[in-house]
Scaffold this motif. Structure first.
Motif, PDB file in Angstrom:
ATOM      1  N   ILE A 227     -22.594  19.715  12.880  1.00  0.00           N
ATOM      2  CA  ILE A 227     -22.852  20.740  13.891  1.00  0.00           C
ATOM      3  C   ILE A 227     -21.977  20.489  15.121  1.00  0.00           C
ATOM      4  O   ILE A 227     -21.945  19.382  15.652  1.00  0.00           O
ATOM      5  CB  ILE A 227     -24.337  20.748  14.327  1.00  0.00           C
ATOM      6  N   ILE A 228     -21.259  21.531  15.533  1.00  0.00           N
ATOM      7  CA  ILE A 228     -20.490  21.479  16.779  1.00  0.00           C
ATOM      8  C   ILE A 228     -21.113  22.484  17.747  1.00  0.00           C
ATOM      9  O   ILE A 228     -21.284  23.652  17.409  1.00  0.00           O
ATOM     10  CB  ILE A 228     -18.999  21.813  16.542  1.00  0.00           C
ATOM     11  N   ASP A 229     -21.447  22.013  18.933  1.00  0.00           N
ATOM     12  CA  ASP A 229     -21.952  22.894  19.991  1.00  0.00           C
ATOM     13  C   ASP A 229     -20.766  23.226  20.904  1.00  0.00           C
ATOM     14  O   ASP A 229     -20.275  22.369  21.632  1.00  0.00           O
ATOM     15  CB  ASP A 229     -23.064  22.172  20.767  1.00  0.00           C
ATOM     16  N   PHE A 230     -20.324  24.475  20.858  1.00  0.00           N
ATOM     17  CA  PHE A 230     -19.090  24.850  21.542  1.00  0.00           C
ATOM     18  C   PHE A 230     -19.289  25.167  23.023  1.00  0.00           C
ATOM     19  O   PHE A 230     -18.328  25.469  23.728  1.00  0.00           O
ATOM     20  CB  PHE A 230     -18.463  26.069  20.837  1.00  0.00           C
ATOM     21  N   HIS A 231     -20.516  25.077  23.526  1.00  0.00           N
ATOM     22  CA  HIS A 231     -20.746  25.514  24.916  1.00  0.00           C
ATOM     23  C   HIS A 231     -21.807  24.637  25.574  1.00  0.00           C
ATOM     24  O   HIS A 231     -23.001  24.897  25.460  1.00  0.00           O
ATOM     25  CB  HIS A 231     -21.188  26.981  24.907  1.00  0.00           C
ATOM     26  N   THR A 232     -21.357  23.572  26.241  1.00  0.00           N
ATOM     27  CA  THR A 232     -22.298  22.704  26.972  1.00  0.00           C
ATOM     28  C   THR A 232     -21.721  22.395  28.351  1.00  0.00           C
ATOM     29  O   THR A 232     -20.531  22.595  28.612  1.00  0.00           O
ATOM     30  CB  THR A 232     -22.545  21.364  26.247  1.00  0.00           C
ATOM     31  N   HIS A 233     -22.607  21.909  29.189  1.00  0.00           N
ATOM     32  CA  HIS A 233     -22.215  21.507  30.540  1.00  0.00           C
ATOM     33  C   HIS A 233     -22.812  20.149  30.852  1.00  0.00           C
ATOM     34  O   HIS A 233     -23.926  19.838  30.436  1.00  0.00           O
ATOM     35  CB  HIS A 233     -22.733  22.501  31.575  1.00  0.00           C
ATOM     36  N   PHE A 234     -22.071  19.346  31.586  1.00  0.00           N
ATOM     37  CA  PHE A 234     -22.648  18.154  32.213  1.00  0.00           C
ATOM     38  C   PHE A 234     -21.812  17.857  33.446  1.00  0.00           C
ATOM     39  O   PHE A 234     -20.752  18.453  33.641  1.00  0.00           O
ATOM     40  CB  PHE A 234     -22.713  16.959  31.238  1.00  0.00           C
ATOM     41  N   TYR A 235     -22.316  16.970  34.277  1.00  0.00           N
ATOM     42  CA  TYR A 235     -21.726  16.783  35.604  1.00  0.00           C
ATOM     43  C   TYR A 235     -21.557  15.303  35.900  1.00  0.00           C
ATOM     44  O   TYR A 235     -22.258  14.468  35.325  1.00  0.00           O
ATOM     45  CB  TYR A 235     -22.645  17.430  36.653  1.00  0.00           C
ATOM     46  N   PRO A 236     -20.653  14.979  36.814  1.00  0.00           N
ATOM     47  CA  PRO A 236     -20.545  13.584  37.250  1.00  0.00           C
ATOM     48  C   PRO A 236     -21.897  13.123  37.803  1.00  0.00           C
ATOM     49  O   PRO A 236     -22.633  13.930  38.385  1.00  0.00           O
ATOM     50  CB  PRO A 236     -19.497  13.632  38.370  1.00  0.00           C
ATOM     51  N   GLU A 237     -22.208  11.843  37.594  1.00  0.00           N
ATOM     52  CA  GLU A 237     -23.504  11.272  38.022  1.00  0.00           C
ATOM     53  C   GLU A 237     -23.864  11.703  39.444  1.00  0.00           C
ATOM     54  O   GLU A 237     -24.995  12.076  39.724  1.00  0.00           O
ATOM     55  CB  GLU A 237     -23.456   9.730  37.976  1.00  0.00           C
ATOM     56  N   LYS A 238     -22.851  11.661  40.324  1.00  0.00           N
ATOM     57  CA  LYS A 238     -23.100  11.914  41.743  1.00  0.00           C
ATOM     58  C   LYS A 238     -23.593  13.325  42.041  1.00  0.00           C
ATOM     59  O   LYS A 238     -24.308  13.534  43.009  1.00  0.00           O
ATOM     60  CB  LYS A 238     -21.810  11.678  42.566  1.00  0.00           C
ATOM     61  N   VAL A 239     -23.187  14.309  41.227  1.00  0.00           N
ATOM     62  CA  VAL A 239     -23.545  15.696  41.538  1.00  0.00           C
ATOM     63  C   VAL A 239     -24.558  16.298  40.559  1.00  0.00           C
ATOM     64  O   VAL A 239     -25.036  17.413  40.773  1.00  0.00           O
ATOM     65  CB  VAL A 239     -22.297  16.615  41.622  1.00  0.00           C
ATOM     66  N   ALA A 240     -24.892  15.553  39.494  1.00  0.00           N
ATOM     67  CA  ALA A 240     -25.762  16.119  38.447  1.00  0.00           C
ATOM     68  C   ALA A 240     -27.105  16.577  39.017  1.00  0.00           C
ATOM     69  O   ALA A 240     -27.566  17.685  38.733  1.00  0.00           O
ATOM     70  CB  ALA A 240     -25.973  15.107  37.328  1.00  0.00           C
ATOM     71  N   GLU A 241     -27.668  15.745  39.871  1.00  0.00           N
ATOM     72  CA  GLU A 241     -29.001  16.063  40.392  1.00  0.00           C
ATOM     73  C   GLU A 241     -28.976  17.369  41.189  1.00  0.00           C
ATOM     74  O   GLU A 241     -29.834  18.223  41.045  1.00  0.00           O
ATOM     75  CB  GLU A 241     -29.473  14.906  41.281  1.00  0.00           C
ATOM     76  N   LYS A 242     -27.926  17.486  42.001  1.00  0.00           N
ATOM     77  CA  LYS A 242     -27.769  18.689  42.817  1.00  0.00           C
ATOM     78  C   LYS A 242     -27.553  19.926  41.934  1.00  0.00           C
ATOM     79  O   LYS A 242     -28.126  20.991  42.174  1.00  0.00           O
ATOM     80  CB  LYS A 242     -26.574  18.496  43.767  1.00  0.00           C
TER      81      LYS A 242
END
Ligand SMILES: [Zn+2]
Length: 263
Positions: A2-17
């Protein structure tokens, strides 16, 4: 596979925001970090995710793409991004290609631009000459308000203007504008991803009809994690009355082609 072609994640520093930003409007299914995405992939049996970077303002273009290039390894393939208002977007697009990324993400609502803007035509030409796919948000977005910057008809016209560009329209061609997608876009040689196309937004009958009318060979499994549960979305798409070959195309074969994966 399975390939998920659409995800997001953020640098540790900004993820919470970034996660807090959508509070109340969107449920979140991870802490928004790379580790959170990897955990979610483990739960959902997703083998590979495409992480979509997005340049939120022109000054951040170089740093966002540097970060994206660093994250482009292991079970995560990254797409870079540029901002339509930055000074030399074509140079950014060449850098994205030189770093080994396979695609570019843009968001006409978030970045406030239109595909009809002729000053941006060289960007789309650069993407096709660098053989990068262009993935764009399409249609409704819960974080923004109409008038929308895209419509199924304007996206069909965009494809006609740049027929050599490998175009991926997120959210099944145009989130929530399903009847117009059937009329204006289904069957054109562009890709649709399935990000956020959940039972709350579309009937099973219409989803299957659009997939069949468009052709499973141009549909990409995608979720929009962390805003959508990878596990639930795998189960939902797997529950559709489609054939084994169609599901293999949707879940990984089409994506593997666009990512130029060997084996
Ligand atoms: Zn998204």
């Amino acid at each position: 596979m399975i390939i998920d072609f659409h995800t997001h994640f953020y640098p540790e520093k900004v993820a919470e925001k970034a996660m807090a930003h959508c509070q109340g409007l969107l449920q979140v299914y991870s802490d928004g970090t790379r580790t959170g995405l990897l955990d979610s992939m483990g739960d959902a049996n997703v083998d590979l995710s495409v992480g979509l970077a997005l340049v939120n303002n022109p000054e951040n273009s170089a740093s966002v793409n540097r970060w994206a290039a660093q994250q482009n390894h292991g079970p995560i393939c990254m797409a870079g991004s540029f901002h339509p208002a930055e000074s030399d977007p074509a140079a950014t697009i060449r850098t994205i290609a030189n770093c080994g990324m396979r695609g570019v993400k843009v968001h006409p609502e978030y970045q406030q631009f239109s595909f009809e803007d002729k000053t941006l035509y060289p960007c789309w030409e650069e993407c096709s000459s660098q053989e990068l796919f262009l993935i764009t948000h399409a249609g409704f977005d819960i974080m923004y308000h109409p008038p929308w910057h895209t419509s199924p008809r304007s996206l069909a016209q965009f494809h006609k203007n740049f027929p050599k560009l490998t175009l991926v329209l997120a959210h099944l061609g145009s989130m929530t504008f399903w009847d117009e997608v059937e009329k204006e876009l289904a069957g054109l040689p562009v890709f649709f991803d399935l990000a956020f196309v959940t039972p709350e937004y579309i009937s099973r009958e219409q989803l299957v009809r659009i997939i069949r009318r468009h052709g499973a060979e141009r549909i990409l499994f995608g979720t929009d994690a962390p805003w959508c549960s990878q596990k639930k979305h795998v189960e939902w798409i797997d529950s559709l009355p489609l054939g084994g070959n169609e599901k293999a195309a949707i879940f990984y074969k089409n994506a593997a082609g666009l990512l130029k994966l060997e084996n």
